[in-house]
Scaffold this active site. Structure first.
Site, short mmCIF file in Angstrom:
data_model
loop_
_atom_site.label_atom_id
_atom_site.label_comp_id
_atom_site.label_asym_id
_atom_site.label_seq_id
_atom_site.Cartn_x
_atom_site.Cartn_y
_atom_site.Cartn_z
N ASP A 1 0.85 -1.17 0.00
CA ASP A 1 0.00 0.00 0.00
C ASP A 1 0.90 1.23 0.00
OD1 ASP A 1 -3.12 0.66 1.79
OD2 ASP A 1 -2.11 1.71 0.16
C1 GLC Z 1 -4.31 4.32 0.19
C2 GLC Z 1 -5.20 3.17 0.60
C3 GLC Z 1 -5.41 2.14 -0.46
C4 GLC Z 1 -5.40 2.80 -1.81
C5 GLC Z 1 -3.99 3.32 -2.05
C6 GLC Z 1 -3.84 4.01 -3.41
O1 GLC Z 1 -3.43 4.65 1.22
O2 GLC Z 1 -4.88 2.50 1.80
O3 GLC Z 1 -6.65 1.49 -0.18
O4 GLC Z 1 -5.75 1.87 -2.82
O5 GLC Z 1 -3.58 4.21 -1.03
O6 GLC Z 1 -4.59 5.18 -3.45
#
Ligand code: GLC
Length: 692
Positions: free
Chosen positions: A218
């Site tokens: 993430d």
């Molecule tokens: C965020 C979220 C994740 C998302 C990613 C990209 O921090 O935790 O769910 O898909 O970043 O935006």
């Protein structure tokens, strides 16, 4: 562009088909490897056409709602160059303080699994190379929704048996469905961050479950390992994450802009690198990117169509839950004077968390009511504010109420208070909305409450005073027309709650699939419900000492998981089973038994009922939940129509994972209760025996 030239393998969508093509051109023509790009984006519940938020979709208890959202979203997004979405999120959560409950399908693993699989099917379609398919991404692996205190990113510590029996199922179901990618979660799991958790990312996901796609971190998940205190610096974090089984970093930390690797090749085992590369390349081939990474700019979607709007509207209607109704709903179209009050009266904030800047906006309730109520006088007043208080607005609204036949009180939680990094310690309606509801109630004028929110809220202080209450969540682009259809009976609400509504935030976590405990409290409470503060009086069940309850609160939640009413009525027959006793071996070899039950529409209008099937293992080697959802069907019935609804129950529904490591899934012999009905509290039971 510099990162692409340096050889990076995936980018976020540049919000434009032509720019997306240019990135692909550079990647395939101006880099040494010439490998096309994955182009990712959070297409969570819509792209241009916005569907209800996932928690609202969970309320529909209809996987086709999730699949339709995913299919339409994938078509819109892929046409512009996106080929990977970071969705669906299937984080089971029992804590509405956690803002991300809006992004999942509620507190139950089975419901999350069914809706998650439907979304994977919708996103990935019949073949990934289709122009309407995206790589799906099961997130966030794992147990992110059990963050202590409901505080986002906080510690998660749980037993192996709870991990497996509560959090794994939605992910395992999607891996079995062929989900292309999985995203690691920010949290620790029993002391070890998921981003550096070999047991989760490799032993479970890849070895035990056979996931052949890749695992992506993430955003910032790798550098967060330093803050977690498990990595000394970025190189250490990178090494740990990739060795644990992460295949791709989301944040671009692996290489810097001049393309030099942040870790030396010797730092990571060559086989691990090859495994990660193989997983990613396989999907790029499956997407057809090596044949053609480009999209036809002229064909790129840029806005909803009549068809996608219709689909979003139908999804919105199916996601609405009627929590209370003394008969005030549906409203009559012959009302001559209607007052619409509340901060949601003229708000267009219906899209919900995780939509992009280019999402098609929603209309407000006021706009749609003005169009629909041609022969009525409609007055719109704010009445309350989301932040702070403004008693003059409330006074004006109450004075106006006396001049009207009915009041629609439109309240809720602005979407900016929901989603990531949006934990709340106070779950009541923000601002002075509660005061407005109670003041309108005092006028004695008939009123209904429409609530737009992203999580279960604490509404105990006013719910008793509301003649009718609609839970409409954040329903997307077509929210307002769908809500007005339900308000005036053009559509009959049939949704059910995918998550428990607590009486107070002090009850959290409170959920339906709880253990009995050794001293279950008895529902003998005689709470003085009209007391100024019922919380101080608590359950008048002093003869029920030494049991699991609060001294100062009535037992149980305000509204249970699976609760939802209709404008019509249904009668549910007695469940029957084609088998009442079977051996564990028969079950293990795939034998299932059928539960049949009659459902009749005994009311005056057509409608849907969601029949739910729960099981309970009465005696087992580990304390079992009082109920576990193992089947649901949303059944449309015309007036007077009867239908026999059947469920199949088998090995996968009756067992549980042991608390040993390695944990084993087992069905233990004994008596099982099978409960079937229209809600958790309204079921008929039959017993089935499993013998050795
Ligand atoms: C965020 C979220 C994740 C998302 C990613 C990209 O921090 O935790 O769910 O898909 O970043 O935006």
């Amino acid at each position: 562009m510099a990162l692409v030239k340096s050889g990076i393998g995936a980018v976020f969508w540049p919000r434009d088909a032509a720019k997306s093509n240019e990135l692909q051109r550079v990647a395939t023509e101006e880099t040494p490897h010439g490998i096309p790009l994955l182009v990712g984006l959070d297409v969570i519940h819509g792209h241009y056409t916005i569907f209800p938020t996932p928690i609202a979709q969970g309320s529909s208890f209809d996987p086709s709602v999730a699949r339709t959202d995913a299919q339409i979203s994938a078509g819109e997004a892929r046409s512009g160059g996106v080929n990977w979405t970071f969705s669906p999120m299937v984080d089971v959560s029992r804590d509405p303080r956690w803002g991300r409950v809006v992004e999942g399908f509620g507190e139950d693993p089975y419901l999350n699994a069914q809706m998650g699989v439907a979304k994977v099917r919708g996103y990935q379609g019949s073949a990934l190379h289709e122009s309407t398919s995206l790589l799906a991404c099961a997130k966030h692996f794992v147990a992110y929704g059990q963050a202590e205190g409901g505080r986002d990113y906080n510690t998660v510590d749980l037993s192996e048996q709870r991990l497996r029996n509560l959090y794994f199922e939605p992910f395992k179901s999607m891996v079995d469905e062929g989900v292309a990618t999985v995203m690691a979660s920010f949290n620790t799991v029993s002391g070890r961050p998921a981003h550096a958790n070999h047991y989760l990312l490799t032993d479970i996901l890849k070895s035990e479950w056979g996931h052949i796609g890749f695992v992506v971190g993430d955003a910032e998940g790798i550098p967060n390992l330093i803050a977690h205190g498990v990595a000394s610096d970025l190189q250490d974090a990178l090494k740990q994450a990739f060795r644990a089984g992460l295949d791709m970093d989301m944040g671009g930390y692996v290489v810097d802009v001049n393309g030099s690797m942040a870790v030396a090749e010797s730092d990571i085992d060559g086989d691990r690198v090859n495994d990660a590369v193989r997983r990613i390349l396989r999907l790029k081939f499956a997407l057809g990117l090596f044949d053609n990474p480009y999209v036809q700019v002229g064909d790129a979607a840029t806005e909803p169509t009549a068809l996608t709007r219709r689909a979003a509207h139908d999804a919105a209607v199916r996601s609405i839950v009627l929590l209370k109704n003394d008969g005030t709903l549906p409203l009559s179209r012959t009302l001559s004077k209607v007052l619409l009050v509340g901060p949601y009266a003229d708000s267009t904030d219906h899209l919900g968390a995780w939509t992009q800047s280019f999402a098609a906006p929603a209309a407000s309730l006021a706009q749609v009511l003005k169009e629909r109520l041609q022969h009525s006088q409609l007055t719109v007043m704010e009445g309350a504010v989301f932040q702070g208080s403004n008693s003059s607005l409330q006074t004006q609204a109450c004075d106006a109420a006396y001049e009207h036949d009915c009041v629609i009180v439109a309240v809720g939680e602005p979407s900016k208070l929901t989603g990531e990094a949006s934990s709340r310690s106070d779950l009541r309606l923000p601002g002075d909305q509660e005061a407005l509801i109670l003041a309108i109630a005092q006028t004695g004028v008939p009123f209904v409450v429409v609530m737009s929110n992203g999580r279960p809220l604490v509404i105990s202080d006013w719910a008793d005073h509301a003649p009718a209450l609609l839970e409409v969540w954040h329903l997307g682009t077509e929210a307002a027309p769908a809500i007005v259809d339900v308000l005036f009976g053009e559509a009959n609400p049939g949704g059910k709650l995918p998550m428990t509504f607590p009486r107070s935030v002090g009850q959290v976590p409170i959920y339906y699939n709880h253990e009995s405990t050794g001293r279950p409290a008895r529902f003998s409470a005689n709470v003085i419900s009209d007391a100024p503060d019922v919380g101080l009086h608590g359950p008048d069940n002093t003869n029920d000492y030494f049991t699991s309850k609060y001294l100062d609160l009535e037992l149980g939640p305000l509204f249970s998981f699976g609760h939802g009413l209709s404008y019509t009525h249904f009668s549910v027959g007695v469940p029957t089973s084609n088998v009442l006793c079977l051996t564990r071996d028969q079950l293990q070899r795939g034998m299932q038994f059928e539960i049949a039950i009659e459902l009749k529409n005994t009311g005056k209008r057509e409608g849907d009922e969601v029949l739910q099937l729960y099981v309970r293992d009465k005696v087992a080697s580990l304390a079992q939940p009082m109920r576990r959802l193992r089947g649901f069907q949303r059944v449309p019935l015309k007036v007077g129509q009867t239908s026999v609804v059947t469920f199949t129950v088998g090995w996968q529904d009756l067992g549980f994972w042991s608390d040993s490591r390695p944990s084993r899934y087992q069905v233990e012999p004994g008596e099982f209760e099978v409960h079937v009905g229209s809600s958790l509290l309204n079921t008929q039971m039959l017993e089935v025996s499993v013998v050795l």
